[in-house]
Design an enzyme around this catalytic site. Structure first.
Site, PDB file in Angstrom:
ATOM      1  N   LYS A  22       0.865  -1.224  -0.267  1.00 53.64           N
ATOM      2  CA  LYS A  22       0.097   0.075   0.156  1.00 53.64           C
ATOM      3  C   LYS A  22       1.025   0.997  -0.089  1.00 53.64           C
ATOM      4  O   LYS A  22       0.428   2.208  -0.939  1.00 53.64           O
ATOM      5  CB  LYS A  22      -0.818  -0.109   1.065  1.00 53.64           C
ATOM      6  CG  LYS A  22      -1.481   1.429   1.824  1.00 53.64           C
ATOM      7  CD  LYS A  22      -2.144   1.388   2.700  1.00 53.64           C
ATOM      8  CE  LYS A  22      -1.865   1.716   3.897  1.00 53.64           C
ATOM      9  NZ  LYS A  22      -1.186   2.829   4.114  1.00 53.64           N
ATOM     10  N   CYS A 126      -5.407   8.157   9.649  1.00 53.57           N
ATOM     11  CA  CYS A 126      -5.040   7.448  10.754  1.00 53.57           C
ATOM     12  C   CYS A 126      -4.725   8.556  11.918  1.00 53.57           C
ATOM     13  O   CYS A 126      -3.590   9.476  12.059  1.00 53.57           O
ATOM     14  CB  CYS A 126      -4.027   6.226  11.484  1.00 53.57           C
ATOM     15  SG  CYS A 126      -4.331   4.973  10.451  1.00 53.57           S
ATOM     16  N   SER A 174      11.330  11.838   7.231  1.00 54.85           N
ATOM     17  CA  SER A 174       9.826  12.028   6.830  1.00 54.85           C
ATOM     18  C   SER A 174       9.491  11.211   5.521  1.00 54.85           C
ATOM     19  O   SER A 174      10.358  11.394   4.746  1.00 54.85           O
ATOM     20  CB  SER A 174       8.655  12.904   7.059  1.00 54.85           C
ATOM     21  OG  SER A 174       7.705  13.278   6.210  1.00 54.85           O
TER      22      SER A 174
END
Ligand code: UD1
Length: 430
Positions: A22, A126, A174
């Site tokens: 994903k 999320c 990141s």
């Protein structure tokens, strides 16, 4: 809302085909915005997050096609898809689409690079901490963009003539900011150096896709990426890598229930840290020609301490699953979550199985129990949800996991894959 019902206690035995990742498929799909030619992706998993990103890309004008399977591929997971952004018809990514999934914010890089402007809603996704976007904005500004925040939207504009190469040193690693700045830099004027870049295999998958599209990138797979901007990119055909988080999840499930499972198509080099830790818990891991085999035969689960870290460290996306495994270890283990500040929502749910977990800030201390007991639990975020499924597979008696839409965001055919290996698991509709 659908639920999953499980009856625990069966060992897992058999073969599980690993789906496309994903976290690679999403940025690869976004890369299609960089060119007016078609980008073909093989092995795209059928997931709610992929569907959601399709809606966002279609809103920008991307034409999306799903292709049939070729002979011999009838049993394959994933799908072959084409993304064709001949014209970008809209450079706004609206709130109602972006708020459902954080990764959709990443369209800001390609839109700005190709169209010189983008208006993208601040992201959702999320709820695992505050998850700001400061690193993205920092990187885009270094490339010459001006940024305004207007009514919950980031409004970004490139300077006259387009983005300009720059030397960018990220203060923190990141994944999303690396994807975004890497994509933006491919069409910038001049050279961009990205230091302290994320090194996750998904970044490599995207960087190699960009190279196949005509980008000039070196340092792929390292902490420093060098991009020499080109005038345009062209179409390409690229495979989505196998999902290392799905692999690790099923590996931990097998270590917890006992049994013997071949994770077909999995690539060990993408999860060295997690496999080494699993080995220390007493699971036997062997790399075979067509995947990774995980076995555990009756021996106790050894307690092991783990810190989550950026790749090549132990992934935060496997922290909840590993915690589930440790709830049945023969001693005390400690997990330190160093990536996200609020990623212990599964702790309260695991406690419903009788698990003994104490959280103090970033540190969780887990005292293993010889047996868990099935329970009614609630899925909270994507990876936390699957930790409850793993616990349920090993617990005595019946477990019902509520609110499983989180699972559908990131796990393709979860019940089907597990039940083929002997798990008693079914989806209850409504
Ligand atoms: C990606 C993954 C997610 C995984 C995470 C860490 C996708 C689609 N998602 O998420 O599954 O859990 O990497 O491996 O690939 N941060 C900032 N400022 C920013 C951006 C991030 O402070 O502008 C912080 C975050 O709050 C977090 C840390 O940096 O504490 C790492 O986050 P990041 O790597 O950006 O995660 P995502 O790309 O969102």
């Amino acid at each position: 809302m659908d639920r999953i019902r499980l009856v625990g206690g069966n060992e897992l035995r058999g073969e599980i085909p690993i789906s496309g990742a994903k976290n690679a498929a999403l940025p690869l799909m976004i890369a299609s915005l960089l060119t007016d030619e078609p980008l073909v992706l093989q092995n795209v998993p059928r997931l709610a997050d992929v569907k959601q990103l399709e809606r966002i890309l279609e809103n920008h004008g991307v034409d999306i096609a799903v292709h049939g399977r070729r002979r011999g591929e009838e049993d394959a997971v994933g799908q072959r898809m084409t993304f064709h952004a001949a014209d970008i018809v809209d450079t706004t990514a609206p709130y109602d689409l972006v708020s459902k999934m954080r990764a959709s914010f990443w369209v800001i890089g390609p839109l700005l690079a190709r169209c010189h402007e983008a208006r993208v809603s601040l992201p959702g996704g999320c709820a695992i901490g505050t998850r700001p976007v400061d690193l993205f904005l920092f990187g885009l500004k270094q490339l010459g963009a001006t940024i305004d925040i207007d009514d919950g939207y980031v409004v970004a504009r490139a300077p006259k003539g387009g983005l300009r190469g720059a030397h960018i040193v990220f203060p923190k690693v990141s994944v999303g900011a690396t994807h975004t700045i890497l994509m933006a830099a491919t069409l910038a004027k001049g050279t961009t150096i990205i230091e302290n870049a994320a090194q996750e295999p998904e970044i490599t998958n995207v960087a190699e896709c960009l190279v196949a599209m005509g980008a000039d990138i070196t340092g792929i797979g390292t902490r420093t990426l060098k991009v020499v901007g080109v005038d345009r990119l062209h179409g390409a055909s690229v495979d989505v890598i196998p999902d290392r988080i799905e692999t690790g999840t099923f590996a931990m499930a097998t270590a917890m229930t006992g049994g013997d499972v071949l994770l077909r198509g999995a690539r060990a080099e993408h999860l060295d840290a997690a496999l080494a830790i699993l080995g220390q818990t007493g699971a036997q891991i062997s790399v075979e020609g067509n995947g990774i085999r995980v076995r555990r035969n009756g021996n106790g689960i050894q307690p092991v301490d783990v810190d989550t870290d950026p790749f090549p460290g132990f992934p935060t996306d496997l922290q909840a699953q590993f915690m589930a495994l440790m709830t049945m270890s023969t001693g005390v283990s400690k997990i330190r979550e160093t990536i996200f500040e609020n990623r212990y929502m599964h702790v309260a749910e695991l406690a419903r199985f009788g698990a003994d977990i104490h959280v103090d800030g970033q540190l969780a201390t887990i005292t293993g129990k010889s047996q868990l007991k099935g329970a009614q639990v609630m899925a909270t975020d994507l990876r936390a949800s699957v930790s409850l499924v793993i616990a349920g597979l090993a617990a005595r008696g019946e477990t019902v996991v509520n609110r499983i839409y989180h699972l559908d965001r990131g796990f393709e055919r979860l019940e089907d894959k597990l039940s083929r290996c002997g798990a008693e698991i079914e989806r209850l509709a409504g």
